[in-house]
Design a protein around this motif. Structure first.
Motif, PDB file in Angstrom:
ATOM      1  N   SER A  42     -10.972   0.239   2.786  1.00 60.17           N
ATOM      2  CA  SER A  42     -10.240   0.735   1.852  1.00 60.17           C
ATOM      3  C   SER A  42     -10.609   0.013   0.289  1.00 60.17           C
ATOM      4  N   PRO A  43     -11.756   0.729  -0.175  1.00 58.83           N
ATOM      5  CA  PRO A  43     -12.448   2.108  -0.404  1.00 58.83           C
ATOM      6  C   PRO A  43     -13.588   1.443   0.644  1.00 58.83           C
ATOM      7  N   ILE A  60     -12.700   4.441   1.982  1.00 59.00           N
ATOM      8  CA  ILE A  60     -11.740   5.498   2.095  1.00 59.00           C
ATOM      9  C   ILE A  60     -10.599   5.436   1.779  1.00 59.00           C
ATOM     10  N   PRO A  61      -9.828   6.403   0.875  1.00 59.85           N
ATOM     11  CA  PRO A  61      -8.665   6.321   0.149  1.00 59.85           C
ATOM     12  C   PRO A  61      -7.047   5.709   1.709  1.00 59.85           C
ATOM     13  N   SER A  62      -6.688   4.534   0.774  1.00 59.41           N
ATOM     14  CA  SER A  62      -5.829   4.117   2.188  1.00 59.41           C
ATOM     15  C   SER A  62      -4.659   5.268   1.927  1.00 59.41           C
ATOM     16  N   ILE A  75      -7.497  -2.008   6.106  1.00 60.44           N
ATOM     17  CA  ILE A  75      -7.049  -1.688   4.543  1.00 60.44           C
ATOM     18  C   ILE A  75      -8.347  -2.782   3.999  1.00 60.44           C
ATOM     19  N   LEU A 104      -6.293   6.346   4.774  1.00 59.43           N
ATOM     20  CA  LEU A 104      -6.575   5.532   5.880  1.00 59.43           C
ATOM     21  C   LEU A 104      -5.275   5.988   6.837  1.00 59.43           C
ATOM     22  N   GLU A 123       1.169  -0.883  -0.492  1.00 61.33           N
ATOM     23  CA  GLU A 123      -0.235   0.201   0.200  1.00 61.33           C
ATOM     24  C   GLU A 123       1.132   1.315  -0.062  1.00 61.33           C
TER      25      GLU A 123
END
Length: 309
Positions: free
Chosen positions: A260-261, A263-265, A256, A268, A20
């Protein structure tokens, strides 16, 4: 075998987080941290303080359970130090027990009663998880990441199992009048009122801990607190199973995979870094500071020939 599993989960988690991180520039994560508002940060700190206030209830109820009434200031001190340190260093059963033994021995409790307090606090931790996890996983049966290698695809069976354990525990406290021995592990008998208080306090503990991180996340219409709470609990379960100190890496990886999504990683990861500082590092500093002050005060009184109560 548990050590191999823990190392395997930790290594896999580090690999997943590294993958990530390679997708983002360090500036992206730092920028996401900078976008966390002062109000959100203040809210997270306030919720952490409130969470630790509920954590003091573990030792307070435990002292009532062993019929050894202690001033709230004492049980709160032990809880703040033991949880502040053990939540960060891991091996909570070992580190938290050592701290409790240190304090309660000095206050005149027998080893038998100290062992009962430790057992009560550890049982409370799991009961709170079973109670809130059972409710959340049943209502919001989120998908289970393959990383956990569980024999089901959603958390719904886990929710039913957790609710069944919680109901069985309350049923036993109502009907039974003695401790129950399950494969060498003693399940202490609690009066129904004390058992309900135990579950209520520990459930609030879990809910507040999740709220700390949720406050730091950017608002998104597809991520309600209820959905996030289930993801948080599943990630914490993975972290606890891994035996990695503080669930470091494992907790982040599962979150994650789950949120995620939407929320964008990068956002996050930024929120998780701040969460680690607020919920783990700050209480660790407070716990170590309180322990140092207590030991210094104890040494001074010993030199003066005064018994510290």
């Amino acid at each position: 075998m548990p050590i191999v599993l823990s190392l395997g989960l930790f290594a896999l988690s580090i690999w997943a987080i590294s993958s990530e991180l390679h997708q983002h520039q360090p500036g992206d994560i730092l920028r996401s941290i900078g976008e966390i508002s002062a109000w959100a940060l203040a809210g997270a700190i306030a919720l952490t303080a409130l969470n630790y206030a509920f954590l003091t209830g573990y030792d307070t109820l435990a002292a009532r359970f062993v019929r050894q009434p202690l001033p709230y200031a004492k049980t709160a001190l032990v809880a703040a130090i033991s949880y502040g340190i053990s939540n960060s260093v891991g091996l909570a059963l070992l580190s938290g027990s050592a701290i409790r033994y240190r304090f309660y021995t000095a206050w005149g409790l027998s080893p038998g009663k100290i062992a009962q307090i430790i057992a009560f606090c550890n049982l409370s931790f799991w009961l709170g998880l079973f109670a809130v996890g059972g409710l959340v996983f049943t209502v919001e049966p989120l998908s289970v990441p393959s990383l956990l290698h569980l024999p089901f695809q959603t958390a719904h069976p886990l929710g039913i199992l957790f609710l069944a354990i919680t109901v069985a525990y309350l049923w036993l406290t109502t009907l039974s009048r003695r401790s129950i021995n399950i494969r060498g592990r003693v399940l202490p008998h609690l009066p129904p009122g004390l058992a309900l208080s135990q579950i209520a306090i520990t459930s609030c503990d879990w809910a507040l801990a999740a709220a700390v991180l949720y406050t730091l996340l950017p608002a998104h219409p597809d991520l309600s607190y209820g959905i996030f709470f289930g993801s948080y609990l599943l990630a914490q379960i993975a972290g606890v199973i891994s035996n990695v100190p503080g669930g470091l890496g494992v907790f982040e990886t599962v979150l994650i995979l789950l949120i995620s999504p939407p929320i964008p990683s990068d956002q996050l990861l930024g929120a998780l870094l701040v969460y680690r500082l607020v919920y783990y590092f700050l209480p660790l500093l407070v716990g170590v500071g309180l322990l140092a002050l207590y030991e210094l005060r104890r040494r001074r009184h010993r030199v003066k020939g005064i018994k510290l109560s």
